[in-house]
Scaffold this active site. Structure first.
Site, short mmCIF file in Angstrom:
data_model
loop_
_atom_site.label_atom_id
_atom_site.label_comp_id
_atom_site.label_asym_id
_atom_site.label_seq_id
_atom_site.Cartn_x
_atom_site.Cartn_y
_atom_site.Cartn_z
N ASN A 1 -5.04 -6.42 -7.65
CA ASN A 1 -4.00 -6.81 -6.68
C ASN A 1 -4.48 -7.91 -5.75
OD1 ASN A 1 -1.99 -5.10 -7.60
ND2 ASN A 1 -2.71 -3.39 -6.36
N ASP A 2 -5.66 -7.71 -5.16
CA ASP A 2 -6.15 -8.73 -4.24
C ASP A 2 -6.58 -9.99 -4.99
OD1 ASP A 2 -5.74 -7.69 -1.74
OD2 ASP A 2 -7.61 -6.56 -1.70
N GLU B 1 -12.59 -9.26 -6.29
CA GLU B 1 -11.19 -9.38 -5.86
C GLU B 1 -10.91 -10.69 -5.14
OE1 GLU B 1 -10.33 -6.08 -3.28
OE2 GLU B 1 -12.37 -6.06 -2.48
N CYS C 1 -9.41 -1.41 -11.70
CA CYS C 1 -8.95 -0.28 -10.90
C CYS C 1 -7.72 -0.61 -10.07
CB CYS C 1 -10.06 0.23 -9.99
SG CYS C 1 -10.73 -1.00 -8.89
N HIS D 1 0.82 -1.20 0.00
CA HIS D 1 0.00 0.00 0.00
C HIS D 1 0.86 1.26 0.00
CE1 HIS D 1 -3.25 -2.80 1.22
NE2 HIS D 1 -3.92 -2.01 0.42
#
Length: 596
Positions: A465-466, A442, A513, A197
């Site tokens: 990402n997740d 996700e 996103c 992050h």
């Protein structure tokens, strides 16, 4: 004067920065060792003595307050602490460690305290064993005066006019949002991964950043001149003037290129070379980033990470409904008439978990996070929904729900939105009838059942990402396994293609996103899958708009089909690299390839 030294790490945010280092050690118990140059040792001894004097003054002040409230007996405890800091049995070993081990004072204090605490705890007398905890307290006061968060802030103010390069062991999201962005020009951390992050925030802020720099905290000290190369992952300590000049020339060249791309991005929306419209929006988490969205030519906000309202509150309490509504209204009105997608609190996991869950979870990434936490704290979720709906009249608001894993969860969200709307209307606040509510895809369960989920929603958003993390069972911030985090893994591509097909069948918009959207090679794949909406850090918008204008979606579809037939992530990456080189996309594509 220290010798020039170069260190390498993982490049996570492009750009070049030249400034002075400020160590940011936010965790109280962190006392990493830094090896001193011989000429630094006398100054380090003096720094330790000043810190000890300041600690004694603070402890004596505490003793005075305790005496007034509780009496002399209790104040005596603190007088003893102050005496300890002046005792040769403590001061002597610390100073010997600084001299003989050429080590920084924080480390010498921590090691000396550890030795003394161990000796106290081995004593047969219970009352003496209990004094070990007093030593820990004294040591913490002293280390706070030597370094730590408060002193870093002080040093930032002391470096008036200087550009600051933040040097840290690691940065949490809450650390990142608290950093004064008007003064910090780059991040460098000893730990972290490309998709941590902190790295995502660095890109959002447009700050060059390098992470996972081994030996960083032993090599770089406060006030050192530092060059950060966020494209190649190199950090220079006390570089020569020739090196500084070289990087300044490159920084100026990149600034000119960025200005040219921004001007083209502001000329209008992006269409592919064969005329297909593509929307490219920005990801933000602070209202101060609204000008960036407009300035970089984004087609709206594709992801507003609302959890940063909470994280910027130091992890203690949520903002009130009125405070939240004011922030949401500012974002929606500031971006209007373009759309704003606000994600409801994506907390839990590693973000604010302890404060919300009440205790550490054994495996927080698989625990009470995202929409699960919202269900567990319905008062928190309803407050946010009412605040969102109250702001909806300011423009084009869309609500995105994170971590949805089933149709049942989304139906429950729908019911809560309906209930919140009735409560807002009862206050006399007008709320539009058709505020879109979407689900974030996700986790694999949502991706696999996207054909069931899509008809229930107004739109879908891929959280790449997740999705990669959960599909490949890889913690993206764990540097020991981060190389297994492969966006081009066939399993990931098949899931994304499946979600894209489900969205098209249900005639629901689908956006990407995650950070994958800002990678030109991967965007080529997404275009080939039929995805037409993307969201990324604002600074990446001009580059990707330029890229889209040089690509035929027919070529992208051919490449995506070929990629889905391959067996390994390396094969897919090789295919994309080859296609990027050979596509007849002209000058815009070559510019993107250079910057990627």
């Amino acid at each position: 004067m220290k010798r020039p030294l170069s260190l390498t790490g993982i490049a996570v945010s492009p750009g070049v920065a030249v400034g002075r280092a400020v160590l940011w050690v936010s965790r109280e118990d962190t006392s990493p060792r830094r090896t001193l140059e011989p000429e630094e040792i006398p100054g380090e001894i003096e720094r330790f003595r000043r810190a000890a004097q300041a600690s004694v003054a603070e402890i004596e002040e505490t003793a005075r307050h305790v005496k007034e409230r509780l009496g002399s007996e209790y104040a005596g405890i603190f007088h003893a602490h102050a005496l300890f800091l002046q005792d040769k049995a403590f001061v002597g070993p610390v100073e010997r460690r600084i001299v003989h081990d050429a080590a920084n004072a924080e480390w010498a204090v921590a090691q000396t305290t550890e030795d003394l605490v161990a000796r106290f705890r081995s004593l047969p007398d219970e009352s003496l064993r209990d004094r070990a905890s007093d030593l820990d307290d004294v040591s913490r006061v002293l280390r706070r005066h030597l370094g730590g968060e408060e002193q870093s802030r002080l040093k930032m103010s002391d470096l008036a006019g200087e550009a600051i390069v933040l040097v840290a062991d690691e940065l949490t999201p809450s650390d990142a949002v608290r950093i004064p962005r008007d003064r910090v020009i780059a991040f460098v951390t000893e730990r972290g991964g490309k998709t941590s992050h902190a790295a995502i925030l660095a890109r959002s802020f447009g700050l060059p950043a390098v992470v996972a720099v081994h030996g960083l905290l032993t090599a770089v000290g406060d006030g050192d001149r530092v060059v950060v190369d966020g494209r190649d992952g190199v950090v220079w300590r006390e570089p020569s003037e020739d090196i500084v000049s070289l990087f300044r020339d490159r920084r100026d060249s990149e600034a000119r290129r960025e200005l040219s791309l921004k001007e083209r991005a502001l000329s209008g929306p992006a269409h592919s070379a064969d005329g297909t419209p593509v929307e490219i929006r920005a990801n933000i988490e602070l209202t101060s980033e609204i000008p960036d969205v407009v300035g970089y030519g984004a087609d709206g906000v594709g992801l507003f990470r609302s959890e940063f309202l909470y994280l910027s509150k130091e992890g203690v309490e949520f903002p009130s409904e009125e405070e939240q509504a004011a922030v949401y209204r500012e974002v929606v009105a500031g971006i209007a008439p373009r759309p704003v997608v606000i994600r409801t609190y994506d907390l839990g996991g590693k973000k604010g978990a302890r404060h919300l869950v009440g205790a550490e979870e054994i495996n927080p990434v698989l625990g009470l996070r995202g929409v699960r936490l919202c269900f567990a704290r319905p008062e928190m979720f309803m407050t946010q929904l009412r605040a969102l709906l109250s702001a909806a009249n300011a423009g084009d608001l869309r609500i995105l729900v994170p971590m949805v894993s089933s149709v049942e969860e989304f139906r429950r969200v729908r019911e809560m939105v309906k209930e919140a709307r009735e409560q807002v209307l009862a206050k006399g606040i007008a709320v539009p009838d058709d505020i879109p509510v979407g689900a974030m895809i996700e986790v694999p369960s949502a991706a696999i059942t996207a054909d069931l989920l899509a008809p229930e929603t107004d739109f879908l958003a891929l959280g790449t990402n997740d999705l990669i993390q959960y599909t490949l069972a890889v913690d993206r911030s764990n540097e020991t396994v981060s190389e297994l985090f492969r966006p081009t893994h066939p399993a990931v591509l098949r899931l994304i293609a499946q979600v894209a097909g489900a969205a098209q069948a249900a005639r629901k918009p689908l956006s990407v996103c995650g950070e994958m959207a800002a990678d030109p090679a991967l965007m080529l794949l997404f275009l080939g899958f039929g995805i037409r909406e993307f969201s990324m850090g604002a600074r990446s918008v001009p580059i990707l708009k330029d890229f889209v204008r040089g690509v035929n979606v027919a070529d992208a579809a051919r490449i995506a089909k070929a990629a889905l037939s391959l067996s390994t992530a390396d094969e897919v990456s090789s295919l994309l690299a080859q296609e990027l080189r050979s596509l007849p996309a002209g000058e815009p594509l070559r510019r993107v390839e250079m910057s990627a």
